[in-house]
Design a protein around this motif. Sequence first.
Motif, PDB file in Angstrom:
ATOM      1  N   TYR A 155       3.922  36.601 -30.012  1.00  0.00           N
ATOM      2  CA  TYR A 155       4.886  35.686 -30.623  1.00  0.00           C
ATOM      3  C   TYR A 155       5.170  34.546 -29.662  1.00  0.00           C
ATOM      4  O   TYR A 155       5.311  34.765 -28.459  1.00  0.00           O
ATOM      5  CB  TYR A 155       6.196  36.416 -30.915  1.00  0.00           C
ATOM      6  CG  TYR A 155       6.073  37.526 -31.929  1.00  0.00           C
ATOM      7  CD1 TYR A 155       6.321  37.292 -33.277  1.00  0.00           C
ATOM      8  CD2 TYR A 155       5.725  38.817 -31.538  1.00  0.00           C
ATOM      9  CE1 TYR A 155       6.219  38.315 -34.212  1.00  0.00           C
ATOM     10  CE2 TYR A 155       5.619  39.843 -32.464  1.00  0.00           C
ATOM     11  CZ  TYR A 155       5.873  39.589 -33.796  1.00  0.00           C
ATOM     12  OH  TYR A 155       5.767  40.605 -34.714  1.00  0.00           O
ATOM     13  N   PHE A 156       5.272  33.334 -30.210  1.00  0.00           N
ATOM     14  CA  PHE A 156       5.624  32.188 -29.389  1.00  0.00           C
ATOM     15  C   PHE A 156       6.536  31.259 -30.166  1.00  0.00           C
ATOM     16  O   PHE A 156       6.560  31.264 -31.400  1.00  0.00           O
ATOM     17  CB  PHE A 156       4.369  31.441 -28.907  1.00  0.00           C
ATOM     18  CG  PHE A 156       3.553  30.790 -29.992  1.00  0.00           C
ATOM     19  CD1 PHE A 156       3.797  29.475 -30.385  1.00  0.00           C
ATOM     20  CD2 PHE A 156       2.527  31.485 -30.619  1.00  0.00           C
ATOM     21  CE1 PHE A 156       3.032  28.866 -31.377  1.00  0.00           C
ATOM     22  CE2 PHE A 156       1.760  30.892 -31.610  1.00  0.00           C
ATOM     23  CZ  PHE A 156       2.008  29.581 -31.990  1.00  0.00           C
ATOM     24  N   LEU A 157       7.297  30.469 -29.426  1.00  0.00           N
ATOM     25  CA  LEU A 157       8.162  29.436 -30.007  1.00  0.00           C
ATOM     26  C   LEU A 157       7.495  28.089 -29.797  1.00  0.00           C
ATOM     27  O   LEU A 157       6.936  27.827 -28.730  1.00  0.00           O
ATOM     28  CB  LEU A 157       9.522  29.407 -29.303  1.00  0.00           C
ATOM     29  CG  LEU A 157      10.502  30.509 -29.627  1.00  0.00           C
ATOM     30  CD1 LEU A 157      11.704  30.424 -28.686  1.00  0.00           C
ATOM     31  CD2 LEU A 157      10.955  30.422 -31.076  1.00  0.00           C
ATOM     32  N   SER A 158       7.581  27.245 -30.799  1.00  0.00           N
ATOM     33  CA  SER A 158       7.017  25.909 -30.657  1.00  0.00           C
ATOM     34  C   SER A 158       7.628  24.978 -31.690  1.00  0.00           C
ATOM     35  O   SER A 158       8.099  25.419 -32.731  1.00  0.00           O
ATOM     36  CB  SER A 158       5.500  25.952 -30.838  1.00  0.00           C
ATOM     37  OG  SER A 158       4.916  24.787 -30.344  1.00  0.00           O
ATOM     38  N   SER A 159       7.565  23.707 -31.392  1.00  0.00           N
ATOM     39  CA  SER A 159       8.022  22.704 -32.337  1.00  0.00           C
ATOM     40  C   SER A 159       7.062  22.646 -33.520  1.00  0.00           C
ATOM     41  O   SER A 159       5.842  22.658 -33.331  1.00  0.00           O
ATOM     42  CB  SER A 159       8.058  21.326 -31.661  1.00  0.00           C
ATOM     43  OG  SER A 159       8.181  20.313 -32.632  1.00  0.00           O
ATOM     44  N   PRO A 160       7.578  22.559 -34.735  1.00  0.00           N
ATOM     45  CA  PRO A 160       6.701  22.419 -35.899  1.00  0.00           C
ATOM     46  C   PRO A 160       5.879  21.123 -35.860  1.00  0.00           C
ATOM     47  O   PRO A 160       4.876  21.021 -36.543  1.00  0.00           O
ATOM     48  CB  PRO A 160       7.657  22.410 -37.089  1.00  0.00           C
ATOM     49  CG  PRO A 160       8.922  22.998 -36.588  1.00  0.00           C
ATOM     50  CD  PRO A 160       8.980  22.698 -35.117  1.00  0.00           C
ATOM     51  N   GLU A 161       6.297  20.159 -35.030  1.00  0.00           N
ATOM     52  CA  GLU A 161       5.570  18.894 -34.923  1.00  0.00           C
ATOM     53  C   GLU A 161       4.505  18.901 -33.830  1.00  0.00           C
ATOM     54  O   GLU A 161       3.768  17.928 -33.677  1.00  0.00           O
ATOM     55  CB  GLU A 161       6.531  17.728 -34.651  1.00  0.00           C
ATOM     56  CG  GLU A 161       7.379  17.338 -35.851  1.00  0.00           C
ATOM     57  CD  GLU A 161       8.647  18.180 -35.934  1.00  0.00           C
ATOM     58  OE1 GLU A 161       9.230  18.491 -34.891  1.00  0.00           O
ATOM     59  OE2 GLU A 161       9.035  18.536 -37.065  1.00  0.00           O
ATOM     60  N   THR A 186       0.683  23.554 -33.632  1.00  0.00           N
ATOM     61  CA  THR A 186       1.278  24.139 -34.844  1.00  0.00           C
ATOM     62  C   THR A 186       0.900  23.338 -36.089  1.00  0.00           C
ATOM     63  O   THR A 186       0.769  23.927 -37.169  1.00  0.00           O
ATOM     64  CB  THR A 186       2.814  24.275 -34.728  1.00  0.00           C
ATOM     65  OG1 THR A 186       3.384  23.007 -34.432  1.00  0.00           O
ATOM     66  CG2 THR A 186       3.177  25.284 -33.659  1.00  0.00           C
ATOM     67  N   ARG A 187       0.702  22.040 -35.954  1.00  0.00           N
ATOM     68  CA  ARG A 187       0.201  21.257 -37.097  1.00  0.00           C
ATOM     69  C   ARG A 187      -1.201  21.738 -37.488  1.00  0.00           C
ATOM     70  O   ARG A 187      -1.533  21.796 -38.667  1.00  0.00           O
ATOM     71  CB  ARG A 187       0.195  19.764 -36.776  1.00  0.00           C
ATOM     72  CG  ARG A 187       1.586  19.151 -36.742  1.00  0.00           C
ATOM     73  CD  ARG A 187       1.560  17.624 -36.739  1.00  0.00           C
ATOM     74  NE  ARG A 187       0.424  17.036 -36.035  1.00  0.00           N
ATOM     75  CZ  ARG A 187       0.469  16.553 -34.789  1.00  0.00           C
ATOM     76  NH1 ARG A 187       1.592  16.577 -34.104  1.00  0.00           N
ATOM     77  NH2 ARG A 187      -0.610  16.025 -34.242  1.00  0.00           N
ATOM     78  N   HIS A 188      -2.020  22.092 -36.489  1.00  0.00           N
ATOM     79  CA  HIS A 188      -3.359  22.610 -36.786  1.00  0.00           C
ATOM     80  C   HIS A 188      -3.291  23.881 -37.619  1.00  0.00           C
ATOM     81  O   HIS A 188      -4.161  24.127 -38.459  1.00  0.00           O
ATOM     82  CB  HIS A 188      -4.120  22.918 -35.490  1.00  0.00           C
ATOM     83  CG  HIS A 188      -4.510  21.708 -34.720  1.00  0.00           C
ATOM     84  ND1 HIS A 188      -5.058  21.801 -33.466  1.00  0.00           N
ATOM     85  CD2 HIS A 188      -4.434  20.385 -34.993  1.00  0.00           C
ATOM     86  CE1 HIS A 188      -5.309  20.591 -33.007  1.00  0.00           C
ATOM     87  NE2 HIS A 188      -4.926  19.713 -33.913  1.00  0.00           N
ATOM     88  N   LEU A 189      -2.279  24.705 -37.378  1.00  0.00           N
ATOM     89  CA  LEU A 189      -2.163  25.992 -38.074  1.00  0.00           C
ATOM     90  C   LEU A 189      -1.942  25.838 -39.575  1.00  0.00           C
ATOM     91  O   LEU A 189      -2.232  26.762 -40.337  1.00  0.00           O
ATOM     92  CB  LEU A 189      -1.026  26.819 -37.470  1.00  0.00           C
ATOM     93  CG  LEU A 189      -1.159  27.169 -35.986  1.00  0.00           C
ATOM     94  CD1 LEU A 189       0.061  27.937 -35.513  1.00  0.00           C
ATOM     95  CD2 LEU A 189      -2.443  27.929 -35.723  1.00  0.00           C
TER      96      LEU A 189
END
Length: 155
Positions: free
Chosen positions: A52-58, A62-65
């Motif tokens: 599990y990791f935290l990241s900005s949706p921007e 995470t955009r690649h996901l």
Amino acid sequence: MEPVATHTGEIWEAVLRFLSQRSTLTLATADEAGQPYAASLYFVHDDGLRLYFLSSPESRHTRHLLNRPEVAVTIHGEPWDWRTIQGLQLTGRADPVEDPEEQAQVMARYRAKFRFVEELPQALAHARLYRITPRWVRWIDNTRGFGYRVEWRLG
């Protein structure tokens, strides 16, 4: 969330101990055109090797996901002696964590491991929690001999 089969045994326990002693994973993603990208991220794990990791949706990764949730991950130390090399390689799928109960459990683990997150309330409020569910895992442990490895297929 699909359950991941929890394995047992000395090697599995060694992997869990190893993960408990590490802070950072390297996440490899790909954009819509298939161009690779790697990001280093703090992580926590569970006994099924979900990460599990935290990241900005921007953020770029995470955009690649959104279009390509399949990922590759490495976690390793920084040994200078080949006899002490240990590390994990895995492939799987990364998804946002939607279930509030799972979010609460993971965030409790995250806050316990990374106490500094409380110093970053704005970043934490903006971040989203993601889960990497492994499908294939390779454990490398040269402390057991040069090139020692064990692989699991999960899920």
